[in-house]
Design a protein around this motif. Structure first.
Motif, PDB file in Angstrom:
ATOM      1  N   ILE A   6     -30.857 -13.066  36.594  1.00 30.24           N
ATOM      2  CA  ILE A   6     -29.762 -13.140  35.626  1.00 30.24           C
ATOM      3  C   ILE A   6     -29.663 -11.813  34.873  1.00 30.24           C
ATOM      4  O   ILE A   6     -30.672 -11.249  34.449  1.00 30.24           O
ATOM      5  CB  ILE A   6     -29.991 -14.291  34.624  1.00 30.24           C
ATOM      6  N   THR A   7     -28.423 -11.352  34.732  1.00 26.83           N
ATOM      7  CA  THR A   7     -28.140 -10.179  33.897  1.00 26.83           C
ATOM      8  C   THR A   7     -27.279 -10.622  32.722  1.00 26.83           C
ATOM      9  O   THR A   7     -26.340 -11.398  32.884  1.00 26.83           O
ATOM     10  CB  THR A   7     -27.389  -9.095  34.687  1.00 26.83           C
ATOM     11  N   ARG A   8     -27.652 -10.159  31.540  1.00 23.95           N
ATOM     12  CA  ARG A   8     -26.880 -10.484  30.328  1.00 23.95           C
ATOM     13  C   ARG A   8     -26.614  -9.179  29.587  1.00 23.95           C
ATOM     14  O   ARG A   8     -27.559  -8.416  29.314  1.00 23.95           O
ATOM     15  CB  ARG A   8     -27.678 -11.440  29.449  1.00 23.95           C
ATOM     16  N   THR A   9     -25.357  -8.957  29.270  1.00 26.35           N
ATOM     17  CA  THR A   9     -24.981  -7.721  28.588  1.00 26.35           C
ATOM     18  C   THR A   9     -24.241  -8.043  27.299  1.00 26.35           C
ATOM     19  O   THR A   9     -23.283  -8.825  27.314  1.00 26.35           O
ATOM     20  CB  THR A   9     -24.074  -6.850  29.483  1.00 26.35           C
ATOM     21  N   THR A  10     -24.709  -7.486  26.203  1.00 24.37           N
ATOM     22  CA  THR A  10     -23.998  -7.595  24.927  1.00 24.37           C
ATOM     23  C   THR A  10     -23.871  -6.181  24.354  1.00 24.37           C
ATOM     24  O   THR A  10     -24.349  -5.212  24.962  1.00 24.37           O
ATOM     25  CB  THR A  10     -24.744  -8.478  23.908  1.00 24.37           C
ATOM     26  N   GLN A  14     -28.830  -4.857  27.113  1.00 31.09           N
ATOM     27  CA  GLN A  14     -28.522  -5.132  28.523  1.00 31.09           C
ATOM     28  C   GLN A  14     -29.842  -5.507  29.189  1.00 31.09           C
ATOM     29  O   GLN A  14     -30.791  -4.704  29.210  1.00 31.09           O
ATOM     30  CB  GLN A  14     -27.908  -3.919  29.210  1.00 31.09           C
ATOM     31  N   THR A  16     -31.827  -7.523  32.531  1.00 28.62           N
ATOM     32  CA  THR A  16     -31.847  -8.169  33.841  1.00 28.62           C
ATOM     33  C   THR A  16     -33.250  -8.707  34.084  1.00 28.62           C
ATOM     34  O   THR A  16     -34.240  -7.966  33.938  1.00 28.62           O
ATOM     35  CB  THR A  16     -31.455  -7.195  34.960  1.00 28.62           C
ATOM     36  N   ASP A  69     -33.321 -11.436  22.778  1.00 29.08           N
ATOM     37  CA  ASP A  69     -32.425 -11.573  23.935  1.00 29.08           C
ATOM     38  C   ASP A  69     -33.227 -11.680  25.236  1.00 29.08           C
ATOM     39  O   ASP A  69     -32.790 -12.359  26.178  1.00 29.08           O
ATOM     40  CB  ASP A  69     -31.450 -10.394  23.999  1.00 29.08           C
ATOM     41  N   VAL A  73     -32.709 -14.723  28.031  1.00 25.77           N
ATOM     42  CA  VAL A  73     -32.486 -14.545  29.477  1.00 25.77           C
ATOM     43  C   VAL A  73     -33.637 -15.166  30.272  1.00 25.77           C
ATOM     44  O   VAL A  73     -33.408 -15.793  31.316  1.00 25.77           O
ATOM     45  CB  VAL A  73     -32.293 -13.049  29.828  1.00 25.77           C
ATOM     46  N   ASN A  76     -33.055 -18.849  30.311  1.00 32.69           N
ATOM     47  CA  ASN A  76     -31.978 -19.142  31.266  1.00 32.69           C
ATOM     48  C   ASN A  76     -32.492 -19.095  32.702  1.00 32.69           C
ATOM     49  O   ASN A  76     -32.082 -19.903  33.542  1.00 32.69           O
ATOM     50  CB  ASN A  76     -30.833 -18.136  31.100  1.00 32.69           C
ATOM     51  N   CYS A  77     -33.382 -18.150  32.990  1.00 39.83           N
ATOM     52  CA  CYS A  77     -33.939 -18.027  34.355  1.00 39.83           C
ATOM     53  C   CYS A  77     -34.757 -19.272  34.706  1.00 39.83           C
ATOM     54  O   CYS A  77     -34.663 -19.785  35.834  1.00 39.83           O
ATOM     55  CB  CYS A  77     -34.811 -16.781  34.467  1.00 39.83           C
TER      56      CYS A  77
END
Ligand code: MN
Length: 194
Positions: A6-10, A14, A16, A69, A73, A76-77
């Motif tokens: 999963i990659t999350r960018t705000t 950033q 991964t 963050d 992530v 979420n993984c």
């Protein structure tokens, strides 16, 4: 294969993360925060997870965003890699000592998010890591992963030991909870869904 990437960018971070629940396919952690990398490596090593993390955050502001963050992530993984959770143990617990310190972590992959965090962290800073953010990381992984997480330091003196024992115990308890057991028939809930 029970894996997730999963990659999350705000505007703040950033991140991964690749997680493999079933084998230690490799551990490579780079968050830009040395002590945090050390803790995540301990978590993955003792949880026997494959884990790669690349986090680039606004460390010039404060390490808090990057640490919190990363927890989101990673949670979420776990949720994604577990899928419908059929055949898993669901509960996991671990006591981990580190010299004078003893930590206890208990998890229930229940689909409900809750954190109980009980640790007195007297040293406020370890390298570039604010120790109070430990609780924020545990909150983030439990809420994003949707599981009950009870973490406690039963006793101890050294703050580095306390946090490291917590991360190792988190790894061991999560490993136990995600383990597949042939005796578990289907989804481990009387509701039929977790
Ligand atoms: Mn250490």
């Amino acid at each position: 294969m029970r894996t997730a990437t999963i990659t999350r960018t705000t505007k703040e971070t950033q991140i991964t993360i690749s997680l493999n629940l079933d084998q230690q396919s490799g551990i490579a952690i780079d968050t830009g925060i040395g002590f945090f990398d050390h803790m995540l490596e301990a978590f993955a090593k003792h949880g026997r997870f494959g884990l790669t993390i690349k986090a680039q955050g606004d460390l010039d502001v404060d390490p808090h965003h990057t640490i919190e963050d990363t927890g989101i992530v990673l949670g979420n993984c776990f949720k994604q890699a577990l899928g419908d959770k059929a055949g898993i143990e669901r509960f996991g617990s671990a006591f981990v000592p580190m010299d004078e310190t003893l930590a206890r972590v208990v998890v229930d992959l229940s689909g409900r998010a809750y954190l109980v965090f009980d640790a007195e962290l007297t040293n406020q800073r370890l390298g570039g890591f604010d120790t109070e953010v430990t609780e924020d990381f545990f909150q983030a992984i439990a809420f994003a992963g949707e599981f009950n997480l009870h973490a406690a330091v039963l006793y101890g003196r050294n703050t580095h030991h306390k946090i490291e024992a917590l991360f190792k115990a988190l790894g061991r308890s999560m490993q136990a909870a995600v383990s597949e057991n042939p005796a578990v028939k289907g989804i481990p809930s009387t509701k039929g869904v977790i």
